[in-house]
Design a protein around this motif. Sequence first.
Motif, PDB file in Angstrom:
ATOM      1  N   ALA A 192       0.663  -1.241   0.088  1.00  0.00           N
ATOM      2  CA  ALA A 192       0.006  -0.252  -0.093  1.00  0.00           C
ATOM      3  C   ALA A 192       0.914   0.860  -0.358  1.00  0.00           C
ATOM      4  O   ALA A 192       2.034   1.186   0.401  1.00  0.00           O
ATOM      5  CB  ALA A 192      -1.031   0.246   1.386  1.00  0.00           C
ATOM      6  N   GLU A 221      -3.902   3.910   6.551  1.00  0.00           N
ATOM      7  CA  GLU A 221      -5.102   4.000   6.394  1.00  0.00           C
ATOM      8  C   GLU A 221      -5.628   4.757   7.283  1.00  0.00           C
ATOM      9  O   GLU A 221      -5.286   4.756   8.294  1.00  0.00           O
ATOM     10  CB  GLU A 221      -5.873   2.738   6.679  1.00  0.00           C
ATOM     11  CG  GLU A 221      -5.456   1.820   5.243  1.00  0.00           C
ATOM     12  CD  GLU A 221      -6.211   0.262   5.645  1.00  0.00           C
ATOM     13  OE1 GLU A 221      -7.036   0.046   6.258  1.00  0.00           O
ATOM     14  OE2 GLU A 221      -5.463  -0.838   5.371  1.00  0.00           O
ATOM     15  N   LYS A 222      -6.265   5.587   7.426  1.00  0.00           N
ATOM     16  CA  LYS A 222      -7.537   6.601   8.533  1.00  0.00           C
ATOM     17  C   LYS A 222      -8.989   6.156   8.501  1.00  0.00           C
ATOM     18  O   LYS A 222      -9.535   6.016   7.375  1.00  0.00           O
ATOM     19  CB  LYS A 222      -6.860   7.808   8.151  1.00  0.00           C
ATOM     20  CG  LYS A 222      -6.270   7.774   8.384  1.00  0.00           C
ATOM     21  CD  LYS A 222      -5.120   9.923   8.518  1.00  0.00           C
ATOM     22  CE  LYS A 222      -3.824   9.859   8.587  1.00  0.00           C
ATOM     23  NZ  LYS A 222      -3.401  11.278   8.945  1.00  0.00           N
ATOM     24  N   GLU A 223      -9.354   6.031   9.435  1.00  0.00           N
ATOM     25  CA  GLU A 223     -10.799   5.716   9.546  1.00  0.00           C
ATOM     26  C   GLU A 223     -11.815   6.603  10.516  1.00  0.00           C
ATOM     27  O   GLU A 223     -10.853   7.130  11.639  1.00  0.00           O
ATOM     28  CB  GLU A 223     -11.029   4.512   9.451  1.00  0.00           C
ATOM     29  CG  GLU A 223     -12.949   4.003  10.011  1.00  0.00           C
ATOM     30  CD  GLU A 223     -13.028   2.494   9.611  1.00  0.00           C
ATOM     31  OE1 GLU A 223     -14.127   2.201  10.690  1.00  0.00           O
ATOM     32  OE2 GLU A 223     -12.292   2.095   9.770  1.00  0.00           O
ATOM     33  N   HIS A 225     -13.865   6.474   6.162  1.00  0.00           N
ATOM     34  CA  HIS A 225     -12.287   5.469   5.804  1.00  0.00           C
ATOM     35  C   HIS A 225     -11.875   5.364   4.524  1.00  0.00           C
ATOM     36  O   HIS A 225     -12.372   6.354   3.121  1.00  0.00           O
ATOM     37  CB  HIS A 225     -12.533   3.501   5.877  1.00  0.00           C
ATOM     38  CG  HIS A 225     -11.801   2.405   5.452  1.00  0.00           C
ATOM     39  ND1 HIS A 225     -11.394   2.731   4.137  1.00  0.00           N
ATOM     40  CD2 HIS A 225     -10.573   2.391   6.733  1.00  0.00           C
ATOM     41  CE1 HIS A 225      -9.418   1.977   4.667  1.00  0.00           C
ATOM     42  NE2 HIS A 225      -9.321   1.783   6.287  1.00  0.00           N
ATOM     43  N   GLU A 265      -8.287   5.298   2.261  1.00  0.00           N
ATOM     44  CA  GLU A 265      -7.076   4.377   2.123  1.00  0.00           C
ATOM     45  C   GLU A 265      -6.031   4.853   0.852  1.00  0.00           C
ATOM     46  O   GLU A 265      -7.438   5.100  -0.032  1.00  0.00           O
ATOM     47  CB  GLU A 265      -6.946   3.199   2.453  1.00  0.00           C
ATOM     48  CG  GLU A 265      -5.510   1.965   1.646  1.00  0.00           C
ATOM     49  CD  GLU A 265      -6.406   0.590   2.141  1.00  0.00           C
ATOM     50  OE1 GLU A 265      -5.279   0.264   2.087  1.00  0.00           O
ATOM     51  OE2 GLU A 265      -7.538   0.364   1.644  1.00  0.00           O
ATOM     52  N   GLU A 300      -3.933   3.662  -2.202  1.00  0.00           N
ATOM     53  CA  GLU A 300      -3.747   2.167  -2.443  1.00  0.00           C
ATOM     54  C   GLU A 300      -3.100   2.461  -4.229  1.00  0.00           C
ATOM     55  O   GLU A 300      -3.976   3.504  -4.542  1.00  0.00           O
ATOM     56  CB  GLU A 300      -4.426   1.229  -2.537  1.00  0.00           C
ATOM     57  CG  GLU A 300      -4.782   0.051  -2.928  1.00  0.00           C
ATOM     58  CD  GLU A 300      -5.265  -1.282  -2.310  1.00  0.00           C
ATOM     59  OE1 GLU A 300      -6.049  -1.364  -3.325  1.00  0.00           O
ATOM     60  OE2 GLU A 300      -5.538  -1.105  -1.791  1.00  0.00           O
TER      61      GLU A 300
END
Length: 130
Positions: free
Chosen positions: A30, A34-36, A49, A51, A53
Amino acid sequence: MTNVRTAAAVLGATSLLAAPLSLVAAPAHADGPEKERSFRVAGADVDFHVEKEDGRFDVDVDVDDAKPGSKWRIVLRHDGKVFHNKVHRADSDGDIDVDKRRADTKGADVFKVTVKKVGGKGKSSTIRMR
């Protein structure tokens, strides 16, 4: 001379067998974190969410436990520009899923979601990606 040929054959066979195994064992790559963010609005749970990629952003919004058939306006912004603004209807399980892809832009990318039950109050959350 026979020992050299045998050693070369064994070495060649070993490298051929090991090459596919190393490809299978390699982890997925990746580009970034990632953040949520999670919050509640009008009795429903919202998961936001983001991310990074393959040089792009995957942006997902999941609304859970909403009243089946209820209508929700979901607005997504990337660096202040709206890229999704639509009213969605919750399915028979009370779920809504929105999945979008966005290109990476220069600097920090800021994503914001606003979720509002039609006829009710809304709530928003922001994710900053570096």
